[in-house]
Scaffold this motif. Structure first.
Motif, PDB file in Angstrom:
ATOM      1  N   HIS A  41       0.851  -1.189   0.000  1.00 26.17           N
ATOM      2  CA  HIS A  41       0.000   0.000   0.000  1.00 26.17           C
ATOM      3  C   HIS A  41       0.886   1.239   0.000  1.00 26.17           C
ATOM      4  O   HIS A  41       2.042   1.191   0.410  1.00 26.17           O
ATOM      5  CB  HIS A  41      -0.920   0.020   1.223  1.00 26.17           C
ATOM      6  N   THR A  42       0.352   2.373  -0.411  1.00 26.40           N
ATOM      7  CA  THR A  42       1.156   3.593  -0.499  1.00 26.40           C
ATOM      8  C   THR A  42       1.646   4.076   0.863  1.00 26.40           C
ATOM      9  O   THR A  42       2.719   4.653   0.963  1.00 26.40           O
ATOM     10  CB  THR A  42       0.361   4.728  -1.181  1.00 26.40           C
ATOM     11  N   ASP A  43       0.883   3.841   1.930  1.00 23.78           N
ATOM     12  CA  ASP A  43       1.286   4.290   3.264  1.00 23.78           C
ATOM     13  C   ASP A  43       2.014   3.216   4.071  1.00 23.78           C
ATOM     14  O   ASP A  43       2.316   3.414   5.240  1.00 23.78           O
ATOM     15  CB  ASP A  43       0.064   4.760   4.056  1.00 23.78           C
ATOM     16  N   GLU A  44       2.290   2.079   3.453  1.00 26.73           N
ATOM     17  CA  GLU A  44       2.957   0.984   4.161  1.00 26.73           C
ATOM     18  C   GLU A  44       4.474   1.141   4.080  1.00 26.73           C
ATOM     19  O   GLU A  44       5.019   1.499   3.052  1.00 26.73           O
ATOM     20  CB  GLU A  44       2.550  -0.354   3.541  1.00 26.73           C
ATOM     21  N   HIS A  45       5.154   0.868   5.196  1.00 19.28           N
ATOM     22  CA  HIS A  45       6.608   0.896   5.246  1.00 19.28           C
ATOM     23  C   HIS A  45       7.099  -0.509   5.543  1.00 19.28           C
ATOM     24  O   HIS A  45       6.598  -1.162   6.465  1.00 19.28           O
ATOM     25  CB  HIS A  45       7.103   1.841   6.332  1.00 19.28           C
ATOM     26  N   SER A  64      11.217   1.568   1.960  1.00 18.45           N
ATOM     27  CA  SER A  64      10.344   2.709   1.719  1.00 18.45           C
ATOM     28  C   SER A  64      11.144   3.921   1.256  1.00 18.45           C
ATOM     29  O   SER A  64      12.247   4.163   1.731  1.00 18.45           O
ATOM     30  CB  SER A  64       9.602   3.060   3.012  1.00 18.45           C
ATOM     31  N   THR A  66      10.028   6.881   1.860  1.00 18.04           N
ATOM     32  CA  THR A  66       9.667   7.961   2.772  1.00 18.04           C
ATOM     33  C   THR A  66      10.045   7.687   4.226  1.00 18.04           C
ATOM     34  O   THR A  66       9.684   8.457   5.101  1.00 18.04           O
ATOM     35  CB  THR A  66       8.157   8.254   2.696  1.00 18.04           C
ATOM     36  N   LYS A 104      13.192  13.390  -1.117  1.00 17.09           N
ATOM     37  CA  LYS A 104      12.565  12.601  -2.168  1.00 17.09           C
ATOM     38  C   LYS A 104      13.004  13.082  -3.547  1.00 17.09           C
ATOM     39  O   LYS A 104      13.207  12.282  -4.450  1.00 17.09           O
ATOM     40  CB  LYS A 104      11.036  12.672  -2.053  1.00 17.09           C
TER      41      LYS A 104
END
Length: 129
Positions: A41-45, A64, A66, A104
């Motif tokens: 998922h986009t918010d998963e690290h 990740s 981020t 980034k």
């Protein structure tokens, strides 16, 4: 040799605060597909903790873009000694920090502005202090 710590927490440290969390742990073996190590998922690290019995500390890396791992430490796990199962009552604390938008752009190969480099320096200095 002593067993590795039984518990794992992670600590994220944005510029002015710190928080502890319980990660979801998934075991990955050498013959498993490496695609399972990518965030779903986009918010998963996804943090990879590699334990080697010959080394005193494991290595930890982040997949990740981020979240960056800044360190790992071993501490006492409060209240763990009262558990009926006998295991190493210490815990790993994985320290991580969020990556700024300026970071980034560097990862994508774009050249950051001078203002972005100075802001990044100041933010990293706050984290280290």
């Amino acid at each position: 040799m002593m067993d590795p710590p039984y518990y794992i927490l992670f600590s994220t440290q944005p510029a002015n605060s710190s928080s502890l969390g319980h990660p979801t742990i998934q075991y990955h073996y050498a013959d498993d597909s490496p695609l399972a190590l990518l965030p779903q998922h986009t918010d998963e690290h996804v943090l990879l903790l590699e334990y080697d019995q010959t080394s005193p500390m494991p290595t930890v890396t982040s997949t990740s873009r981020t979240l960056a791992v800044t360190g790992i430490k071993v501490e006492e796990a409060p209240g763990a000694a009262v558990a009926e199962d006998r295991h190493n009552d210490r815990m790993y604390i994985i320290e991580a920090t969020t990556v700024l938008a300026e970071d980034k752009t560097q990862l994508s190969g774009e050249r950051p502005s001078a203002h972005a480099v100075i802001a990044q320096f100041k933010q990293r200095k706050v984290i280290l202090v």
